[in-house]
Design a protein around this motif. Structure first.
Motif, mmCIF file in Angstrom:
data_model
loop_
_atom_site.group_PDB
_atom_site.id
_atom_site.type_symbol
_atom_site.label_atom_id
_atom_site.label_comp_id
_atom_site.label_asym_id
_atom_site.label_seq_id
_atom_site.Cartn_x
_atom_site.Cartn_y
_atom_site.Cartn_z
ATOM 1 N N GLY A 16 0.813 -1.215 0.000
ATOM 2 C CA GLY A 16 0.000 0.000 0.000
ATOM 3 C C GLY A 16 0.841 1.257 0.000
ATOM 4 N N SER A 17 1.947 1.222 0.742
ATOM 5 C CA SER A 17 2.861 2.363 0.757
ATOM 6 C C SER A 17 3.473 2.583 -0.623
ATOM 7 N N TYR A 18 3.888 1.496 -1.264
ATOM 8 C CA TYR A 18 4.515 1.645 -2.580
ATOM 9 C C TYR A 18 3.514 2.170 -3.604
ATOM 10 N N LEU A 19 2.283 1.669 -3.573
ATOM 11 C CA LEU A 19 1.266 2.164 -4.499
ATOM 12 C C LEU A 19 1.018 3.647 -4.261
ATOM 13 N N LEU A 33 -7.078 -7.656 -11.526
ATOM 14 C CA LEU A 33 -5.685 -8.026 -11.332
ATOM 15 C C LEU A 33 -5.377 -8.191 -9.849
ATOM 16 N N THR A 34 -4.437 -9.066 -9.546
ATOM 17 C CA THR A 34 -3.910 -9.097 -8.187
ATOM 18 C C THR A 34 -3.080 -7.838 -7.964
ATOM 19 N N THR A 35 -2.834 -7.523 -6.699
ATOM 20 C CA THR A 35 -1.997 -6.356 -6.398
ATOM 21 C C THR A 35 -0.624 -6.498 -7.033
ATOM 22 N N LEU A 36 -0.073 -7.710 -6.999
ATOM 23 C CA LEU A 36 1.245 -7.941 -7.592
ATOM 24 C C LEU A 36 1.230 -7.649 -9.093
ATOM 25 N N GLN A 37 0.229 -8.158 -9.804
ATOM 26 C CA GLN A 37 0.137 -7.922 -11.246
ATOM 27 C C GLN A 37 -0.048 -6.438 -11.548
ATOM 28 N N ALA A 38 -0.898 -5.777 -10.755
ATOM 29 C CA ALA A 38 -1.160 -4.351 -10.997
ATOM 30 C C ALA A 38 0.105 -3.527 -10.802
ATOM 31 N N LEU A 39 0.846 -3.801 -9.717
ATOM 32 C CA LEU A 39 2.073 -3.050 -9.469
ATOM 33 C C LEU A 39 3.123 -3.345 -10.534
ATOM 34 N N HIS A 40 3.152 -4.559 -11.016
ATOM 35 C CA HIS A 40 4.072 -4.908 -12.105
ATOM 36 C C HIS A 40 3.738 -4.091 -13.357
ATOM 37 N N LEU A 50 1.998 -1.210 -13.556
ATOM 38 C CA LEU A 50 2.100 0.231 -13.347
ATOM 39 C C LEU A 50 3.539 0.708 -13.190
ATOM 40 N N SER A 51 4.356 -0.095 -12.521
ATOM 41 C CA SER A 51 5.715 0.351 -12.210
ATOM 42 C C SER A 51 6.736 -0.054 -13.263
#
Length: 311
Positions: free
Chosen positions: A27-30, A59-66, A68-69
């Protein structure tokens, strides 16, 4: 940037990416990723979790962060431990990574000076051992709600953090957590009645000046009472010292009371304490507490709990 200008439903990479911190919460990283792209955390979270997106679907949080980042999945798993599962780490990392044990780790704000050294101006949270209260690198007390204190005028608070870590290494997290709860209760009951409070009052003056005013749950008082609590917790955490009042030997009881005087309550006298004294009540209630299912010690003369449970 607004939500309307975000990438399309496939969650393409945002224009600006940032590196995750070691053991940062997802959550902090997002939130930091949103801030870097001038989007509110709430807007970006809502976009990621939008149920109307059908490509590629939820998407899972992992997939979404992958997406987006732009960071590889294995790097995100190494940096963001709350995303780890046995299946994901086995699939995406060369060496399996273990999730952090819930009872031994907690989320805490990152020290502001640690962030500044990395050129980060936003807030961030990371996972730390539950016994962590002080950033030892910069001598700062880290409050659970983001408040921070410079402790260089009260170095004994910094030393107490090292002592706390040593207790955990020696006795284990479960025992120290239990002992800290007992020590906190006894200490605050003493201080509520203005007993054995000279040391923490001195620290309050050194930290906040001679005209300080504080309440029980404020960060400066919590920090200034910490050394005494840790010292008393060290007494309760030691099985040998903990059971001294119950051996029936007067010398053992005197040894225990001397430990209390040396650690947290100079001048303490059991005979003059009275029935309402919190340590007197602890001595009276301790034999009964041993029957509690979460009592972590094995009292002398009783069978080992682990062996009993295994039978």
């Amino acid at each position: 940037m607004t939500t309307a200008s975000l990438p399309g439903p496939r969650l393409r990479q945002l224009p600006r990416t940032i590196d995750p911190l070691h053991r940062e919460t997802s959550g902090s990283y997002l939130g930091r990723l949103a801030a870097a792209n001038r989007i509110s955390h709430q807007e970006l979270s809502a976009h990621v979790e939008d149920p109307d997106r059908v490509h590629p679907g939820k998407l899972t949080t992992l997939q979404a962060l992958h997406c987006l980042s732009g960071h590889p999945v294995d790097r995100l798993l190494r940096a963001l431990p709350d995303l780890r599962t046995a299946e994901l780490t086995a699939r995406f990392t060369a060496q399996p990574l273990k999730p952090l044990p819930d009872k031994k780790w907690t989320a805490q704000p990152v020290c502001n000076r640690c962030l500044a050294a990395l050129g980060i101006t936003t807030h961030a949270s990371h996972h730390v051992p539950v016994s962590t209260n002080v950033c030892l690198r910069h001598g700062r007390w880290i409050g659970r709600h983001g408040q921070q204190l410079d402790l260089h005028t009260v170095p004994e608070v910094i030393r107490a953090q090292r002592h706390h870590y040593n207790l955990v290494r020696r006795h284990g997290q479960q025992i120290v957590t239990y002992a800290m709860a007992e020590a906190t209760d006894i200490s605050f009951r003493w201080w509520d009645s203005s007993r054995f409070d000279r040391q923490w009052r001195r620290r309050m003056t050194e930290l906040s000046g001679p005209k300080w005013v504080t309440f029980k749950d404020e960060i400066d008082l919590v920090a200034c009472t910490y050394p005494g609590i840790v010292a008393l917790a060290g007494l309760f955490a030691s099985a040998h010292l903990r059971f001294l009042p119950f051996t029936g030997d007067e010398r053992d009881l005197r040894r225990f009371i001397q430990e209390v005087r040396d650690r947290a309550a100079p001048g303490y006298c059991l005979e003059d304490a009275g029935k309402r004294d919190p340590l007197v009540r602890w001595i009276e209630e301790e034999p009964y507490d041993r029957s509690l299912p979460f009592y972590p010690w094995n009292p002398p003369g009783l069978p080992d709990r682990a062996q009993v449970n295994a039978q």
